[in-house]
Scaffold this motif. Structure first.
Motif, mmCIF file in Angstrom:
data_model
loop_
_atom_site.group_PDB
_atom_site.id
_atom_site.type_symbol
_atom_site.label_atom_id
_atom_site.label_comp_id
_atom_site.label_asym_id
_atom_site.label_seq_id
_atom_site.Cartn_x
_atom_site.Cartn_y
_atom_site.Cartn_z
ATOM 1 N N ALA A 177 39.780 -16.649 7.022
ATOM 2 C CA ALA A 177 40.386 -16.281 8.661
ATOM 3 C C ALA A 177 41.752 -16.714 8.654
ATOM 4 O O ALA A 177 42.389 -15.824 8.885
ATOM 5 N N ARG A 195 45.275 -15.879 8.092
ATOM 6 C CA ARG A 195 46.950 -16.073 9.180
ATOM 7 C C ARG A 195 47.830 -17.185 9.268
ATOM 8 O O ARG A 195 48.952 -16.666 8.996
ATOM 9 N N GLU A 253 50.645 -15.356 5.791
ATOM 10 C CA GLU A 253 50.433 -14.574 6.728
ATOM 11 C C GLU A 253 51.692 -15.705 7.270
ATOM 12 O O GLU A 253 53.366 -14.742 7.757
ATOM 13 N N ALA A 254 51.738 -16.055 8.344
ATOM 14 C CA ALA A 254 52.545 -16.816 9.035
ATOM 15 C C ALA A 254 53.721 -17.566 8.333
ATOM 16 O O ALA A 254 55.231 -17.642 8.501
ATOM 17 N N THR A 302 42.964 -8.688 6.828
ATOM 18 C CA THR A 302 44.110 -8.811 6.978
ATOM 19 C C THR A 302 45.146 -7.777 6.392
ATOM 20 O O THR A 302 44.798 -6.949 5.490
#
Length: 322
Positions: free
Chosen positions: A135, A139, A142-143, A171
């Motif tokens: 996870a 993240r 995505e960032a 996601t």
């Protein structure tokens, strides 16, 4: 009687073949490269007959790779293997070329991530990942601005559990797992195929969503997309595994040519499919020829394809004497 519509979107023209009331109708209109769905929907409006089923040969995934218009893609590999795609197999297609040109990487260096979990060749967990690591990597991707994430872990074909943790984490990004895309050994080809699937995934899924919605509002029935091996898939599968459509258009042409030849009493044929920008040739010895992999714009993909040879010249090409 069912009404069927075959649609082939090429680089120059979009062709329609409508089967209605026991007869064929042929239609052609210029393609719309900025939005291929527009030519399909406008052509359907011109035909004026909503079909029960649309079977679609698409070049969207291919063009996304050739023109490098795919999604910003992140890659998650086993720790120590982040440069796997860059290193590849150290093959030299042009062995005597002193200045060989290689395609730029599909994945930018800042979008390469490593996963500490590791599997042994037999699939046993050699090193367990940290809790919540999957996870956290999603993240981080995505960032960093990724639209899609490819996950290809060492020996994952023998045990999908570590990659499954990424799917379980959830996601909003397009997620491409090697255990779903290409669950075979040979980590370079498996990783390249998974990365290609992620790279074209958002482009293809958005396109098919627009097309399916446009067909629905016009009263058309189902939509199927021709696969590179000559078969057809529903929209959901084609959206999840667009790498399987890299040779969608040429594959449909070979299937159709062999079917017509058989009706005429011929089993051994050479197909010649000339479009506006390219020409596809295949040798059929009683069956549609296939192979297990393909190279598109220098990137290998381990996916079944019709064995087609393409020349970059078509009916709209201009030749000149230098």
């Amino acid at each position: 009687m069912s009404t069927l519509l075959g649609v082939d979107v090429g680089g120059t023209f979009t062709d329609f073949l409508l089967w209605e009331d026991g007869a064929f109708r042929i239609h052609k209109r210029p393609s719309t490269p900025d939005d291929p769905a527009r030519a399909v929907l406008e052509g359907l409006d011109e035909l004026g007959a909503p079909p029960d089923l649309v079977i679609h040969g698409s070049t969207v995934a291919t063009n996304a790779v050739l023109e490098r218009r795919g999604a910003r893609t992140a890659l998650v590999t086993t720790e120590g293997f982040r440069d796997l795609l860059t290193i590849g197999r150290q093959t030299r297609p042009a062995i005597y070329d002193l200045e060989p040109e290689t395609p730029g990487p599909l994945v930018a260096p800042d979008l390469l991530f490593e996963f500490t979990g590791r599997l042994a060749p037999d699939g046993t967990v050699e090193r367990a990942p940290a809790p919540g690591e999957a996870a956290g990597l999603l993240r981080a991707a995505e960032a960093a601005g990724a639209e899609a994430v490819a996950v290809s872990l060492l020996h994952a074909y023998a045990n999908p559990s570590l990659e499954a943790a990424f799917a379980a984490a959830g996601t909003p990004l397009f997620l491409s797992l090697s255990t779903e895309v290409s669950p075979e050994y040979r980590e370079v080809e498996r990783t390249a195929t998974t990365a290609l699937n992620a790279y074209v995934g958002p482009v293809m899924s958005r396109y098919l969503a627009r097309l399916a919605e446009g067909l629905r509002t016009r009263g058309a029935g189902g939509l199927q997309v021709v696969q590179s091996d000559g078969g057809a898939a529903e929209v959901e599968r084609a959206s999840r595994f667009p790498v399987a459509t890299l040779l969608s258009g040429p594959a449909a042409g070979v299937q159709g040519a062999l079917a017509v030849a058989r009706d005429a009493g011929f089993e051994r044929i050479i197909t010649f499919d000339m479009g506006g920008t390219s020409t596809d040739v295949a040798l059929c010895d009683g069956v549609v020829p296939t192979r297990a992999d393909v190279v598109v714009a220098g990137f290998p993909a381990r996916t079944p394809v019709v064995d087609v040879h393409t020349v970059g010249a078509g009916g709209g090409s201009v030749a000149r004497l230098d």
